[in-house]
Write a protein that holds these residues in place. Structure first.
Motif, PDB file in Angstrom:
ATOM      1  N   ASP A 116       0.793  -1.232   0.000  1.00  0.00           N
ATOM      2  CA  ASP A 116       0.000   0.000   0.000  1.00  0.00           C
ATOM      3  C   ASP A 116       0.831   1.291   0.000  1.00  0.00           C
ATOM      4  OD1 ASP A 116      -2.339  -1.523   0.110  1.00  0.00           O
ATOM      5  OD2 ASP A 116      -2.245  -1.654   2.300  1.00  0.00           O
ATOM      6  N   TYR A 117       2.086   1.183   0.437  1.00  0.00           N
ATOM      7  CA  TYR A 117       2.940   2.373   0.513  1.00  0.00           C
ATOM      8  C   TYR A 117       4.293   2.088  -0.113  1.00  0.00           C
ATOM      9  CZ  TYR A 117      -0.355   3.845   4.170  1.00  0.00           C
ATOM     10  OH  TYR A 117      -1.481   4.186   4.866  1.00  0.00           O
ATOM     11  N   GLU A 118       4.886   3.118  -0.681  1.00  0.00           N
ATOM     12  CA  GLU A 118       6.249   3.022  -1.202  1.00  0.00           C
ATOM     13  C   GLU A 118       7.191   2.802  -0.015  1.00  0.00           C
ATOM     14  OE1 GLU A 118       8.380   3.377  -4.877  1.00  0.00           O
ATOM     15  OE2 GLU A 118       6.240   3.779  -4.612  1.00  0.00           O
ATOM     16  N   LEU A 119       7.730   1.600   0.109  1.00  0.00           N
ATOM     17  CA  LEU A 119       8.620   1.286   1.231  1.00  0.00           C
ATOM     18  C   LEU A 119       9.397   0.015   0.928  1.00  0.00           C
ATOM     19  CD1 LEU A 119       9.245   2.217   4.248  1.00  0.00           C
ATOM     20  CD2 LEU A 119       7.706   0.368   4.940  1.00  0.00           C
ATOM     21  N   GLU A 120      10.683   0.038   1.248  1.00  0.00           N
ATOM     22  CA  GLU A 120      11.513  -1.152   1.045  1.00  0.00           C
ATOM     23  C   GLU A 120      12.263  -1.480   2.327  1.00  0.00           C
ATOM     24  OE1 GLU A 120      14.142  -0.123  -2.116  1.00  0.00           O
ATOM     25  OE2 GLU A 120      12.488   0.214  -3.538  1.00  0.00           O
ATOM     26  N   TRP A 121      12.706  -2.741   2.424  1.00  0.00           N
ATOM     27  CA  TRP A 121      13.455  -3.174   3.598  1.00  0.00           C
ATOM     28  C   TRP A 121      14.721  -2.328   3.789  1.00  0.00           C
ATOM     29  CZ3 TRP A 121      12.976  -4.768   8.090  1.00  0.00           C
ATOM     30  CH2 TRP A 121      13.977  -5.456   8.790  1.00  0.00           C
ATOM     31  N   GLY A 122      15.335  -1.930   2.676  1.00  0.00           N
ATOM     32  CA  GLY A 122      16.531  -1.086   2.733  1.00  0.00           C
ATOM     33  C   GLY A 122      16.262   0.250   3.422  1.00  0.00           C
ATOM     34  N   VAL A 124      14.373   0.663   5.972  1.00  0.00           N
ATOM     35  CA  VAL A 124      14.407   0.392   7.418  1.00  0.00           C
ATOM     36  C   VAL A 124      15.856   0.217   7.866  1.00  0.00           C
ATOM     37  CG1 VAL A 124      13.674  -1.182   9.254  1.00  0.00           C
ATOM     38  CG2 VAL A 124      12.107  -0.634   7.371  1.00  0.00           C
ATOM     39  N   LEU A 125      16.630  -0.542   7.079  1.00  0.00           N
ATOM     40  CA  LEU A 125      18.037  -0.750   7.434  1.00  0.00           C
ATOM     41  C   LEU A 125      18.788   0.582   7.472  1.00  0.00           C
ATOM     42  CD1 LEU A 125      18.945  -4.031   5.494  1.00  0.00           C
ATOM     43  CD2 LEU A 125      18.382  -3.729   7.928  1.00  0.00           C
ATOM     44  N   ALA A 126      18.388   1.505   6.601  1.00  0.00           N
ATOM     45  CA  ALA A 126      19.050   2.815   6.571  1.00  0.00           C
ATOM     46  C   ALA A 126      18.799   3.604   7.858  1.00  0.00           C
ATOM     47  CB  ALA A 126      18.560   3.623   5.363  1.00  0.00           C
ATOM     48  N   GLN A 127      17.747   3.234   8.594  1.00  0.00           N
ATOM     49  CA  GLN A 127      17.399   3.934   9.847  1.00  0.00           C
ATOM     50  C   GLN A 127      17.923   3.191  11.073  1.00  0.00           C
ATOM     51  OE1 GLN A 127      16.019   6.884   9.800  1.00  0.00           O
ATOM     52  NE2 GLN A 127      15.779   6.819   7.577  1.00  0.00           N
ATOM     53  N   THR A 128      18.647   2.085  10.848  1.00  0.00           N
ATOM     54  CA  THR A 128      19.034   1.206  11.948  1.00  0.00           C
ATOM     55  C   THR A 128      20.542   1.086  12.049  1.00  0.00           C
ATOM     56  OG1 THR A 128      17.036  -0.052  11.393  1.00  0.00           O
ATOM     57  CG2 THR A 128      18.560  -1.084  12.928  1.00  0.00           C
ATOM     58  N   THR A 133      18.787  -3.870  17.902  1.00  0.00           N
ATOM     59  CA  THR A 133      17.530  -4.604  18.026  1.00  0.00           C
ATOM     60  C   THR A 133      16.478  -3.868  17.196  1.00  0.00           C
ATOM     61  OG1 THR A 133      18.134  -5.221  20.264  1.00  0.00           O
ATOM     62  CG2 THR A 133      15.802  -5.472  19.645  1.00  0.00           C
ATOM     63  N   ILE A 134      15.972  -4.498  16.140  1.00  0.00           N
ATOM     64  CA  ILE A 134      15.019  -3.827  15.242  1.00  0.00           C
ATOM     65  C   ILE A 134      13.601  -3.890  15.802  1.00  0.00           C
ATOM     66  CG2 ILE A 134      13.967  -3.867  12.944  1.00  0.00           C
ATOM     67  CD1 ILE A 134      16.522  -4.483  11.728  1.00  0.00           C
ATOM     68  N   GLY A 135      12.916  -2.770  15.732  1.00  0.00           N
ATOM     69  CA  GLY A 135      11.535  -2.720  16.178  1.00  0.00           C
ATOM     70  C   GLY A 135      10.703  -1.844  15.266  1.00  0.00           C
ATOM     71  N   ARG A 136       9.426  -1.759  15.597  1.00  0.00           N
ATOM     72  CA  ARG A 136       8.540  -0.897  14.820  1.00  0.00           C
ATOM     73  C   ARG A 136       9.037   0.557  14.727  1.00  0.00           C
ATOM     74  NH1 ARG A 136       2.771  -1.642  17.224  1.00  0.00           N
ATOM     75  NH2 ARG A 136       3.964  -2.452  19.019  1.00  0.00           N
ATOM     76  N   PRO A 137       9.728   1.071  15.780  1.00  0.00           N
ATOM     77  CA  PRO A 137      10.219   2.459  15.655  1.00  0.00           C
ATOM     78  C   PRO A 137      11.129   2.665  14.439  1.00  0.00           C
ATOM     79  CG  PRO A 137      10.299   1.779  17.942  1.00  0.00           C
ATOM     80  CD  PRO A 137       9.966   0.544  17.150  1.00  0.00           C
ATOM     81  N   ASP A 141      10.609   5.286  11.437  1.00  0.00           N
ATOM     82  CA  ASP A 141      11.599   6.240  10.916  1.00  0.00           C
ATOM     83  C   ASP A 141      11.712   6.143   9.395  1.00  0.00           C
ATOM     84  OD1 ASP A 141      12.011   7.024  13.516  1.00  0.00           O
ATOM     85  OD2 ASP A 141      13.914   5.960  13.770  1.00  0.00           O
ATOM     86  N   ALA A 142      11.579   4.928   8.865  1.00  0.00           N
ATOM     87  CA  ALA A 142      11.609   4.751   7.412  1.00  0.00           C
ATOM     88  C   ALA A 142      10.372   5.388   6.764  1.00  0.00           C
ATOM     89  CB  ALA A 142      11.688   3.272   7.067  1.00  0.00           C
ATOM     90  N   LEU A 143       9.221   5.243   7.421  1.00  0.00           N
ATOM     91  CA  LEU A 143       7.985   5.856   6.908  1.00  0.00           C
ATOM     92  C   LEU A 143       8.080   7.383   6.930  1.00  0.00           C
ATOM     93  CD1 LEU A 143       5.395   3.472   8.659  1.00  0.00           C
ATOM     94  CD2 LEU A 143       5.777   3.649   6.174  1.00  0.00           C
ATOM     95  N   ILE A 144       8.745   7.919   7.961  1.00  0.00           N
ATOM     96  CA  ILE A 144       8.964   9.367   8.050  1.00  0.00           C
ATOM     97  C   ILE A 144       9.876   9.815   6.905  1.00  0.00           C
ATOM     98  CG2 ILE A 144       9.968  11.242   9.425  1.00  0.00           C
ATOM     99  CD1 ILE A 144       9.316   9.442  11.962  1.00  0.00           C
ATOM    100  N   ALA A 145      10.961   9.060   6.702  1.00  0.00           N
ATOM    101  CA  ALA A 145      11.930   9.413   5.650  1.00  0.00           C
ATOM    102  C   ALA A 145      11.269   9.402   4.270  1.00  0.00           C
ATOM    103  CB  ALA A 145      13.115   8.455   5.684  1.00  0.00           C
TER     104      ALA A 145
END
Ligand code: AMP
Ligand code: FE
Ligand code: FE
Ligand code: ZN
Length: 285
Positions: A116-122, A124-128, A133-137, A141-145
């Protein structure tokens, strides 16, 4: 052993979902005039070494700790563990399993969101930070970016909410197993924010079993506990002779929680330190 006050016993760094490095977090604690800080990243002790060094340099006392993810049925229960042996094989194995499944679970959520949204696993990794420890936050951050939401709060209220249809749980042991692990590693367990909502509080008979396994305290003074819930927690603490703690649950800029907004009394802190056999506080000079 005595440490300095005021003491904030629940904070996060970039080793989990905080926004500052462990050293930056300790410096922020010094700037906020805290005497003692506990570093309690989710399911990881990776920040202990850096935070300890920074504590020595910044004149802040440090209680190394962790916020262990546990789950009872559908209910997520966060267990703070303090001053345990970070090399304990059982703790290492369990936290490794949790972190690994958190990563798999986050990737599964991203796959669903990506319908439903433009988003890739990369994204999320860019925000980590690597190894964190990966979480919804981090997904937030990826959704914000990507410009889909304005802040973490909005992400949690919308796309990351369990009702939104993208949610997936992750592996976590039962609270009873969590208390056993922390105690067996010489640590001191405290239930984090136990009254986030009254309905979701642990049943009293289950709490009694945690007490029998060595539960030390309840984090009563925390902004997410409801007022009625905190009152009930004080009753339970008196009934079962549990310590009462207070903390901020600071996540840097990731949450509104400010360092030192709730603190723990020197008496409780002294008892907590006296009970621990796995690790010692770091005294800042
Ligand atoms: P997870 O453990 O991956 O399901 O994510 C839960 C984490 O998200 C908690 O540790 C909180 O720190 C964080 N969190 C929960 N609600 C919010 C919110 N409204 N704003 C910012 N962070 C949140
Ligand atoms: Fe968190
Ligand atoms: Fe928590
Ligand atoms: Zn926390």
């Amino acid at each position: 052993m005595r440490v300095r006050g005021p003491a904030d016993l629940h904070t996060h760094s970039r080793v989990s979902d905080g926004t500052e490095s462990p050293a930056e977090l300790v410096a922020a604690a010094a700037a906020a005039k805290l005497g003692t800080l506990a570093l309690t990243d989710h399911d990881s002790t990776t920040g202990w070494a850096e935070a300890s060094e920074a504590a020595r340099a910044n004149g802040v006392d440090l209680i190394p700790g962790m916020e262990l993810s546990t789950r009872l049925g559908w209910q997520s229960v966060h267990l703070l563990g303090y001053l345990f042996d970070p090399a304990d094989p059982s703790i290492l194995a369990e936290t490794e399993r949790i972190r690994s499944d958190r990563s798999t679970r986050a990737e599964a959520m991203v796959t669903r969101i990506a319908h439903d949204y433009e988003l890739e696993w990369g994204d999320v990794l860019a925000q980590t930070t690597p190894g964190a420890t990966i979480g919804r936050p981090h997904i937030a951050d990826a959704l914000i970016a990507r410009g889909h939401v304005n802040d973490r709060g909005e992400a949690f209220a919308t796309i990351l909410h369990w009702r939104a249809g993208y949610y997936e749980p992750h592996y976590a042991p039962e609270p009873l197993e969590g208390v056993r692990l922390v105690v067996a590693a010489g640590g001191v367990p405290v239930i984090a924010h136990p009254a986030v909502s009254r309905e979701r509080m642990l049943p009293e008979d289950y709490l009694r079993r945690l007490v029998d396994e060595g539960l030390f305290g309840l984090e009563v003074h925390h902004r997410d506990n409801s007022e009625a819930g905190a009152t009930r927690l004080l009753e339970l603490a008196a009934k079962y002779d549990l310590a009462v703690t207070g903390s901020s649950d600071y996540h840097g800029t990731g949450k509104l929680n400010r360092l030192g907004e709730h603190t723990t009394s020197p008496e409780v802190l002294e008892r907590l330190i006296a009970r621990a056999t796995g690790w010692a506080p770091v005294i800042g000079s």
